[in-house]
Scaffold this motif. Sequence first.
Motif, PDB file in Angstrom:
ATOM      1  N   TYR A 366       7.295 -36.830  93.553  1.00  0.00           N
ATOM      2  CA  TYR A 366       7.297 -36.971  94.958  1.00  0.00           C
ATOM      3  C   TYR A 366       6.598 -35.875  95.614  1.00  0.00           C
ATOM      4  O   TYR A 366       7.009 -34.777  95.561  1.00  0.00           O
ATOM      5  N   HIS A 367       5.641 -36.406  96.156  1.00  0.00           N
ATOM      6  CA  HIS A 367       4.827 -35.253  97.012  1.00  0.00           C
ATOM      7  C   HIS A 367       4.877 -35.239  98.417  1.00  0.00           C
ATOM      8  O   HIS A 367       5.131 -36.223  99.167  1.00  0.00           O
ATOM      9  N   TYR A 368       5.119 -33.931  99.002  1.00  0.00           N
ATOM     10  CA  TYR A 368       5.207 -33.726 100.342  1.00  0.00           C
ATOM     11  C   TYR A 368       4.059 -32.968 100.995  1.00  0.00           C
ATOM     12  O   TYR A 368       3.421 -32.063 100.293  1.00  0.00           O
ATOM     13  N   ALA A 369       3.712 -33.005 102.289  1.00  0.00           N
ATOM     14  CA  ALA A 369       2.626 -32.369 102.854  1.00  0.00           C
ATOM     15  C   ALA A 369       3.163 -31.738 104.128  1.00  0.00           C
ATOM     16  O   ALA A 369       3.586 -32.294 104.909  1.00  0.00           O
ATOM     17  N   ILE A 370       3.004 -30.260 104.252  1.00  0.00           N
ATOM     18  CA  ILE A 370       3.356 -29.840 104.962  1.00  0.00           C
ATOM     19  C   ILE A 370       2.024 -28.807 105.486  1.00  0.00           C
ATOM     20  O   ILE A 370       1.581 -27.886 104.889  1.00  0.00           O
ATOM     21  N   PHE A 371       1.576 -28.740 106.952  1.00  0.00           N
ATOM     22  CA  PHE A 371       0.442 -28.109 107.559  1.00  0.00           C
ATOM     23  C   PHE A 371       1.193 -27.080 108.748  1.00  0.00           C
ATOM     24  O   PHE A 371       1.494 -27.638 109.642  1.00  0.00           O
ATOM     25  N   SER A 372       1.356 -25.664 108.450  1.00  0.00           N
ATOM     26  CA  SER A 372       1.786 -24.992 109.164  1.00  0.00           C
ATOM     27  C   SER A 372       1.415 -23.668 109.018  1.00  0.00           C
ATOM     28  O   SER A 372       0.742 -23.213 108.135  1.00  0.00           O
ATOM     29  N   ASP A 373       1.357 -22.915 110.024  1.00  0.00           N
ATOM     30  CA  ASP A 373       1.089 -21.566 110.043  1.00  0.00           C
ATOM     31  C   ASP A 373       2.438 -20.518 110.211  1.00  0.00           C
ATOM     32  O   ASP A 373       2.182 -19.124 110.479  1.00  0.00           O
ATOM     33  N   ASN A 374       3.390 -21.370 110.387  1.00  0.00           N
ATOM     34  CA  ASN A 374       4.626 -20.210 110.463  1.00  0.00           C
ATOM     35  C   ASN A 374       5.564 -20.301 109.038  1.00  0.00           C
ATOM     36  O   ASN A 374       6.062 -21.334 108.587  1.00  0.00           O
ATOM     37  N   VAL A 375       5.735 -19.093 108.539  1.00  0.00           N
ATOM     38  CA  VAL A 375       5.927 -18.659 107.171  1.00  0.00           C
ATOM     39  C   VAL A 375       7.779 -19.264 107.257  1.00  0.00           C
ATOM     40  O   VAL A 375       7.900 -19.767 106.444  1.00  0.00           O
ATOM     41  N   LEU A 376       8.250 -18.793 108.303  1.00  0.00           N
ATOM     42  CA  LEU A 376       9.810 -18.842 108.328  1.00  0.00           C
ATOM     43  C   LEU A 376      10.221 -20.353 108.476  1.00  0.00           C
ATOM     44  O   LEU A 376      11.072 -20.758 107.666  1.00  0.00           O
ATOM     45  N   ALA A 377       9.491 -21.378 109.304  1.00  0.00           N
ATOM     46  CA  ALA A 377       9.646 -22.334 109.372  1.00  0.00           C
ATOM     47  C   ALA A 377       9.541 -23.269 108.332  1.00  0.00           C
ATOM     48  O   ALA A 377      10.191 -24.281 107.851  1.00  0.00           O
ATOM     49  N   THR A 378       8.440 -23.015 107.586  1.00  0.00           N
ATOM     50  CA  THR A 378       7.978 -23.797 106.270  1.00  0.00           C
ATOM     51  C   THR A 378       8.994 -23.437 105.238  1.00  0.00           C
ATOM     52  O   THR A 378       9.259 -24.459 104.403  1.00  0.00           O
ATOM     53  N   SER A 379       9.568 -22.248 105.106  1.00  0.00           N
ATOM     54  CA  SER A 379      10.406 -22.154 104.439  1.00  0.00           C
ATOM     55  C   SER A 379      11.739 -22.837 104.182  1.00  0.00           C
ATOM     56  O   SER A 379      12.447 -23.327 103.397  1.00  0.00           O
ATOM     57  N   ARG A 663      17.386 -17.220 104.737  1.00  0.00           N
ATOM     58  CA  ARG A 663      17.976 -16.272 103.855  1.00  0.00           C
ATOM     59  C   ARG A 663      17.824 -14.946 104.517  1.00  0.00           C
ATOM     60  O   ARG A 663      16.878 -14.251 104.291  1.00  0.00           O
ATOM     61  N   TYR A 664      18.848 -14.629 105.370  1.00  0.00           N
ATOM     62  CA  TYR A 664      18.894 -13.579 106.209  1.00  0.00           C
ATOM     63  C   TYR A 664      18.958 -12.229 105.581  1.00  0.00           C
ATOM     64  O   TYR A 664      18.778 -11.105 106.025  1.00  0.00           O
ATOM     65  N   ASN A 666      17.215 -11.539 102.804  1.00  0.00           N
ATOM     66  CA  ASN A 666      15.721 -11.263 102.485  1.00  0.00           C
ATOM     67  C   ASN A 666      15.202  -9.946 102.693  1.00  0.00           C
ATOM     68  O   ASN A 666      15.416  -9.412 104.158  1.00  0.00           O
ATOM     69  N   TYR A 667      14.710  -9.407 101.708  1.00  0.00           N
ATOM     70  CA  TYR A 667      14.104  -7.889 102.350  1.00  0.00           C
ATOM     71  C   TYR A 667      13.118  -7.850 103.279  1.00  0.00           C
ATOM     72  O   TYR A 667      13.263  -7.251 104.262  1.00  0.00           O
ATOM     73  N   TYR A 668      12.191  -8.716 103.400  1.00  0.00           N
ATOM     74  CA  TYR A 668      11.294  -8.859 104.614  1.00  0.00           C
ATOM     75  C   TYR A 668      11.947  -9.463 105.679  1.00  0.00           C
ATOM     76  O   TYR A 668      11.454  -8.785 106.891  1.00  0.00           O
ATOM     77  N   LEU A 669      12.888 -10.441 105.826  1.00  0.00           N
ATOM     78  CA  LEU A 669      13.388 -10.445 107.200  1.00  0.00           C
ATOM     79  C   LEU A 669      14.327  -9.308 107.688  1.00  0.00           C
ATOM     80  O   LEU A 669      14.114  -9.039 108.921  1.00  0.00           O
ATOM     81  N   LYS A 670      15.027  -8.607 106.682  1.00  0.00           N
ATOM     82  CA  LYS A 670      15.625  -7.347 107.126  1.00  0.00           C
ATOM     83  C   LYS A 670      14.513  -6.232 107.796  1.00  0.00           C
ATOM     84  O   LYS A 670      14.859  -5.661 108.886  1.00  0.00           O
ATOM     85  N   LEU A 671      13.345  -6.174 107.255  1.00  0.00           N
ATOM     86  CA  LEU A 671      12.421  -5.285 107.427  1.00  0.00           C
ATOM     87  C   LEU A 671      11.787  -5.403 108.917  1.00  0.00           C
ATOM     88  O   LEU A 671      11.545  -4.750 109.621  1.00  0.00           O
ATOM     89  N   CYS A 672      11.757  -6.928 109.123  1.00  0.00           N
ATOM     90  CA  CYS A 672      11.247  -7.542 110.361  1.00  0.00           C
ATOM     91  C   CYS A 672      12.473  -7.477 111.533  1.00  0.00           C
ATOM     92  O   CYS A 672      12.299  -8.100 112.765  1.00  0.00           O
ATOM     93  N   ASN A 673      13.711  -7.099 111.316  1.00  0.00           N
ATOM     94  CA  ASN A 673      14.746  -7.274 111.910  1.00  0.00           C
ATOM     95  C   ASN A 673      15.203  -8.990 112.464  1.00  0.00           C
ATOM     96  O   ASN A 673      15.287  -9.148 113.600  1.00  0.00           O
ATOM     97  N   LEU A 674      14.961  -9.732 111.531  1.00  0.00           N
ATOM     98  CA  LEU A 674      15.204 -11.018 111.774  1.00  0.00           C
ATOM     99  C   LEU A 674      16.746 -11.347 111.301  1.00  0.00           C
ATOM    100  O   LEU A 674      16.933 -11.274 110.233  1.00  0.00           O
ATOM    101  N   SER A 675      17.500 -11.725 112.558  1.00  0.00           N
ATOM    102  CA  SER A 675      18.926 -12.205 112.253  1.00  0.00           C
ATOM    103  C   SER A 675      19.368 -13.279 112.967  1.00  0.00           C
ATOM    104  O   SER A 675      18.476 -13.665 113.988  1.00  0.00           O
ATOM    105  N   GLU A 676      20.423 -13.746 112.796  1.00  0.00           N
ATOM    106  CA  GLU A 676      21.167 -15.007 113.375  1.00  0.00           C
ATOM    107  C   GLU A 676      21.070 -14.687 114.921  1.00  0.00           C
ATOM    108  O   GLU A 676      21.808 -13.685 115.298  1.00  0.00           O
TER     109      GLU A 676
END
Length: 676
Positions: A366-379, A663-664, A666-676
Motif C-alpha cells: 500500500y503506497h502513499y504519496a505526500i508532497f510537502s515542505d511542512n515537517v510537523l504536518a507530514t508527521s 508528540r509534544y 519530543n525533544y525538538y518540539l520542546k526546543l522550539c516551544n511547540l505546545s498545544e
Amino acid sequence: MKAASSIFSSFISMPFICFILVTFSISIVDAEISETKTIGRGLKAYQQLYDRKELAAFFNNNEKDIDIIATYSDASGTIRTSRVKMKDLSASWVLENPINGDPSKQNGSQVFKLKDSYQASTTSEENVEHFIDDHHLQEDETENHHQVSWSPVKFKRQMFRRKRRDLRTAELVRQVKESDKQMEATAAIENLKNMDPVVKGKYSIWRRDFENPNSDSLLKLMRDQVIMAKAYANIARSKNQNDLYYSLLKHVGQSHRVIGDANSDSELHPSSLDQAKAMGHALSLAKDQLYDCRTVARKLRAMLQSAEDNVDSLKKRSAFLIQLAAKTVPKPLHCLPLQLAADYYFHGYQNKRDLNLEKVADPSLYHYAIFSDNVLATSVVVNSTVLHANEPEKHVFHIVTDKLNFAAMRMWFIINAPGKATIQVENIDDFKWLNSSYCSVLRQLESARVKEYYFKNHPSSLSVGSDNLKYRNPKYLSMLNHLRFYLPEVYPKLHKILFLDDDIVVQKDLTPLWDVDLKGMVNGAVETCKGSFHRFDKYLNFSNPKISENFDSDACGWAYGMNIFDLKEWRNRNITQIYHYWQDMNEDRTLWKLGTLPPGLITFYNLTYPLDRTWHSLGLGYDPALNQTEIENAAVIHYNGNYKPWLDLAVAKYKSYWSKYVRYDNYYLKLCNLSE
C-alpha cells in the motif's frame, strides 16, 4: 170540483216530492259521511303519509308537471270539476295521498285528493283516530298520524326558516371564533409588552465568546446613549450650540472610559450607573433643545451608512490579515526544520542510506504519496495513518519535499520512525526529468509575464485585495503543488497510489481503498458539490468558449486531498499530456486562476470515480459549523482552507483531532516551544 181536486192533489204532491228529495239527500249525505269514515279508517290503519322531506322532494321534482283536477260545489249546489296547477293553489289547500307504499316506487299516474284545510273538521280527525289500534303503531309513525295533512307551502316556509336558523347559527359560531382569536392576539400582545426585550446572556448575539447569564442591560443602555449623544452633538454643532456640543462630547468620552473593553455588566466600572444617569440628563437637555424628527432621522441614517462603510473596510482588512497569516510560517515551525537540519549534518545522517528499499517499488504493498515542505504536518499524516493501519508493515510512504526542507524531513523520520511502516524521503530537485522543456508550469514560471504578475508593481497591501493576495501564496509557485500531475513518472513501477495532502488526519484504516473498483476511471475522489455549490462553474471561466464548448458548467467538483489513482490506466490514457495541453492554453490565466484543483477538474473530466462521502470530510479549515458526527465518522478529515490546525487561526473545536497525533514531548518540539 175538478179544479179544487187538482189544486189539492198538487198541494199534496209538492210536500211529498220535497219529503222524498230530503230523504234522498240525507241518505246521500249519510253515505258520504260513512264513506269518509271508511276512507279515514283505511288511511289511518293501512296508509303511511309522506313525511316532510318526501313531500318536499316530490314537489321540487314534479311541481311543473302536475295537473290537479279539483272537485267542488258551486253556489247552486251543482257538482263541478276544474283542472288547476299545484302552484295556483293557496295555502289553505292540503294534499292527501290515498295510495299505500313508497311514492318513489309507484308507477303510472298519481291520484291525490285536495281539500280546504280551513274546512277540515277536528271532530272528524278525532273520529278517525278513534279507530286506530295503538299497539300497531311504531314510535316513529306516531308523529305522522298526528299530521294527517300537510301543506306544501307551509312546508317550504318551514324549510326556509330552518335554513335561516342554520345560517344564523353558523354566523354566530364564526363570530365566536373570531372573538376567541382576537382575545388570543390581545393576550399575546400583552405578553410581549411584559417581556424583557434585552437578550439574556450577552449584548451581541453573534459574539458567542462572551456569553454571560446576566442581561447586560446597563451596558446596552450606555452604548445606545453614546450613539444618540454623537447624533445630537453633530446637530448641535451644525446649529452653533457649542456649549451643548462640548458637553455631549465630554459625556461621550466619559462613557467610553467607563465601558472600556467590557462585554457584560459585571465587567463595567463601579461608576457606570452614575455615568449612565449623567448621560441621560445630558441627552434630555439636548432633546428639549434640538429634537426634530426629520433632522434626527437623517443624522442616524448618515451614521448608519458610515458604520457600514467601516464594517466593509474592517472585513477587507481582516481578509488581508488572514491571508497574510496563512502564508506566514510561525516562528516555532520555522525553528523546527532549522534545528533538525543542523543536527542532520552535525551527526552525519546525510551518509545514512534508507532501509527497506525493496519495498519502495513493490506494487503489492500500500503506497502513499505526500508532497510537502511542512515537517510537523507530514508527521501527523504518517502517524495517524500508521496508527489506524491493520498491517503497518505493508504501508509505504513516499514523501517528496524541496531542497530547503529535505534534510529536516529526513532527519525527523530517521529519529521518529513510525513503527514497521516504510518511509522514503526524496528531494524534488533530484527529478532531472522535471524541467521547463517538459513541464508547462515551470516554463510559465520562468516567463516574464508571470514574473511581472508576482514580483513587480504588486505590493502586499490592502489595495491589492484579499483575492489577489490569495493567489500570490508561495504554494502556487512551488512545484510540490503541481507534482501530483506527474505521479506515473515519479513512481514508474507502481500500479496504484493513494495521494494525501499534508493538512489531513487519518482516522480509519485506508487499505480498502485499494480494493475499490474504479470502473475504468483514473481518479477516485469524494465529490464536493451540494446543490449548486462547488460545481465546475465555480472554478472555471465559462465565458471563454474553450471552456464552455468542452465542459459542463453543472458538472460536480471533487476534492484533492485524498485521491486513489490508477497509474496503469493513467499511463494508458496519457493523462499527463492532457494536463500539459490545458496548462499551455491557460498561460494568460484566462481559463482559471492559479492552483491545482481547476486543472485537476479539467484533466480528470469524466475520468473520476465518486467515492463514498464517509471516506473524506472537508471544510475543517474554513467552516466552524460542520456536523460533528460526520467529522468523527469520516475516514479522513481535511483542514482545507486558511485555518490550518498548526496556526493560531485554527478553529478551536477542530484542533484536537490534529493535535492528538503530535508528540509534544519530543525533544525538538520542546526546543522550539511547540505546545498545544
